[in-house]
Scaffold this active site. Structure first.
Site, PDB file in Angstrom:
ATOM      1  N   TYR A   1       0.828  -1.197   0.000  1.00  0.00           N
ATOM      2  CA  TYR A   1       0.000   0.000   0.000  1.00  0.00           C
ATOM      3  C   TYR A   1       0.866   1.251   0.000  1.00  0.00           C
ATOM      4  O   TYR A   1       2.074   1.188   0.187  1.00  0.00           O
ATOM      5  CB  TYR A   1      -0.949   0.002   1.200  1.00  0.00           C
ATOM      6  CG  TYR A   1      -0.303   0.316   2.526  1.00  0.00           C
ATOM      7  CD1 TYR A   1      -0.474   1.563   3.126  1.00  0.00           C
ATOM      8  CD2 TYR A   1       0.469  -0.627   3.208  1.00  0.00           C
ATOM      9  CE1 TYR A   1       0.106   1.866   4.352  1.00  0.00           C
ATOM     10  CE2 TYR A   1       1.052  -0.340   4.436  1.00  0.00           C
ATOM     11  CZ  TYR A   1       0.868   0.905   5.004  1.00  0.00           C
ATOM     12  OH  TYR A   1       1.448   1.205   6.212  1.00  0.00           O
TER      13      TYR A   1
ATOM     14  N   ARG B   1      -7.662 -21.620  -1.450  1.00  0.00           N
ATOM     15  CA  ARG B   1      -6.712 -21.029  -0.513  1.00  0.00           C
ATOM     16  C   ARG B   1      -5.431 -21.838  -0.493  1.00  0.00           C
ATOM     17  O   ARG B   1      -5.426 -23.041  -0.248  1.00  0.00           O
ATOM     18  CB  ARG B   1      -7.307 -20.966   0.895  1.00  0.00           C
ATOM     19  CG  ARG B   1      -6.405 -20.257   1.915  1.00  0.00           C
ATOM     20  CD  ARG B   1      -7.012 -20.297   3.312  1.00  0.00           C
ATOM     21  NE  ARG B   1      -6.197 -19.555   4.273  1.00  0.00           N
ATOM     22  CZ  ARG B   1      -5.093 -20.018   4.863  1.00  0.00           C
ATOM     23  NH1 ARG B   1      -4.673 -21.254   4.605  1.00  0.00           N
ATOM     24  NH2 ARG B   1      -4.419 -19.269   5.721  1.00  0.00           N
TER      25      ARG B   1
ATOM     26  N   LYS C   1       6.387  -1.751   2.025  1.00  0.00           N
ATOM     27  CA  LYS C   1       5.193  -1.172   2.655  1.00  0.00           C
ATOM     28  C   LYS C   1       4.036  -2.158   2.491  1.00  0.00           C
ATOM     29  O   LYS C   1       3.156  -2.000   1.634  1.00  0.00           O
ATOM     30  CB  LYS C   1       4.873   0.196   2.045  1.00  0.00           C
ATOM     31  CG  LYS C   1       3.988   1.075   2.937  1.00  0.00           C
ATOM     32  CD  LYS C   1       3.967   2.501   2.426  1.00  0.00           C
ATOM     33  CE  LYS C   1       3.047   3.389   3.251  1.00  0.00           C
ATOM     34  NZ  LYS C   1       3.484   3.558   4.643  1.00  0.00           N
TER      35      LYS C   1
ATOM     36  N   GLU D   1      12.217   2.635  14.093  1.00  0.00           N
ATOM     37  CA  GLU D   1      11.308   3.724  13.732  1.00  0.00           C
ATOM     38  C   GLU D   1      10.145   3.756  14.710  1.00  0.00           C
ATOM     39  O   GLU D   1      10.136   3.039  15.717  1.00  0.00           O
ATOM     40  CB  GLU D   1      10.816   3.553  12.289  1.00  0.00           C
ATOM     41  CG  GLU D   1      10.229   2.200  11.971  1.00  0.00           C
ATOM     42  CD  GLU D   1       9.974   2.000  10.486  1.00  0.00           C
ATOM     43  OE1 GLU D   1      10.048   2.967   9.715  1.00  0.00           O
ATOM     44  OE2 GLU D   1       9.699   0.851  10.097  1.00  0.00           O
TER      45      GLU D   1
END
Length: 305
Positions: free
Chosen positions: A39, A107, A154, A187
């Site tokens: 994202y 799946r 990300k 971070e």
């Protein structure tokens, strides 16, 4: 500025723009079942997409690292973002966009060949940093970094970040600074870390342990342009406790000053002088970016006439 309710929000989903309340994603989407996706969060100032090139480059890196095909060209990405901006009344927005590997009816941890990525994006109003934070800063704690080993991607798999946020809430803190097993600072729960020591700006170097933040990049760029020394180096808890200032930087919050860490004051206990200076420089950078973009748009329109 016109108000706009959630039910009126328009989202983009696989080529269609439709009301958020009508958007549906398959329960067999690998993003839903496995968190198999990436994202981006992109701010919009004065209806202008901010630092598009940098955000797109990071998105491409995340897609490449996860072997998810890039579903759009650069021009198509920009058109998507600008269209979402135009469909909403807010001058300042932030766009969330997500690309998952797509739908797989059976799946299986192993992705099937030739899946079609699912692309979802929407916009929300971007709120300004509160006067209280500007005046008093935020409270943070330190926590062990429990995330995976590829934080430079990300990825949408953010359960560890959620758990860390809950830990902050339980300790009455606004955020946390994470410490890796080797003792290095990584971070925040959703932000990059800066500290100020003797008027020098210090931040951990880019690595697989941290996300290459766009705001981090811009702060480095702005600091160097104004003669502020910036060093990228490993930082430890000792560096935090002896810092004159500590900041957390992200796309939607810009840079926030931490004035209390683990129940102890940081520096004077108030937002520091360098943070205040950087805030001014950052606002000027944003203003100049928007002005330059609008001037380019006018020039292009004149050339087309």
């Amino acid at each position: 500025m016109l108000s706009q309710t959630v039910t009126e929000q328009i989202v983009y989903l696989n080529g269609l723009y439709l009301p958020m309340c009508e958007s549906q994603i398959s329960t067999q989407d690998r993003g839903f079942l496995f968190g198999d996706g990436v994202y981006e969060v992109i701010p919009v100032y004065e209806r202008t997409v901010f630092s598009f090139d940098e955000h797109l480059a990071r998105l491409k890196n995340s897609l490449k690292a996860t072997s998810i095909p890039n579903p759009l060209t650069d021009a198509e990405w920009l058109n998507l973002l600008n269209t979402l901006v135009a469909k909403h009344s807010w001058d300042n927005q932030f766009i969330y966009l997500q690309v998952t590997r797509g739908i797989q009816m059976q799946r299986d941890h192993m992705p099937a060949d030739c899946l079609t990525p699912t692309l979802y994006a929407y916009s929300n109003p971007l709120k300004a940093v509160s006067d209280d934070i500007i005046k008093n800063g935020i409270k943070a704690i330190t926590l062990d970094d429990i995330r995976w080993l590829n934080c430079d991607i990300k990825a949408i798999t953010l359960l560890p970040n959620v758990m860390l946020k809950l830990a902050c809430k339980h300790r009455n803190a606004d955020d946390a600074i994470l410490i890796a097993p080797n003792g290095n600072i990584t971070e925040g729960t959703a932000s990059n870390v800066f500290i100020v020591k003797n008027n020098t700006l210090l931040t951990p170097p880019n690595s697989s342990a941290i996300l290459p933040g766009i705001t981090r990049l811009l702060i480095n760029r702005i600091a160097k342009a104004h003669g502020i020394t910036v060093l990228e180096q490993n930082l430890t808890l000792d560096d935090l406790t002896s810092a004159d200032e500590i900041w957390l930087a992200s796309s939607t919050k810009e840079a926030l000053p931490i004035t209390q860490l683990n129940d102890l004051p940081v520096g004077s206990g108030k937002p520091g002088a360098l943070w205040q200076l950087m805030r001014q420089h950052y606002q000027t950078y944003k203003h100049d970016f928007v002005a330059q973009y609008l001037a380019q748009q006018v020039q292009q329109q004149q050339q087309q006439q």
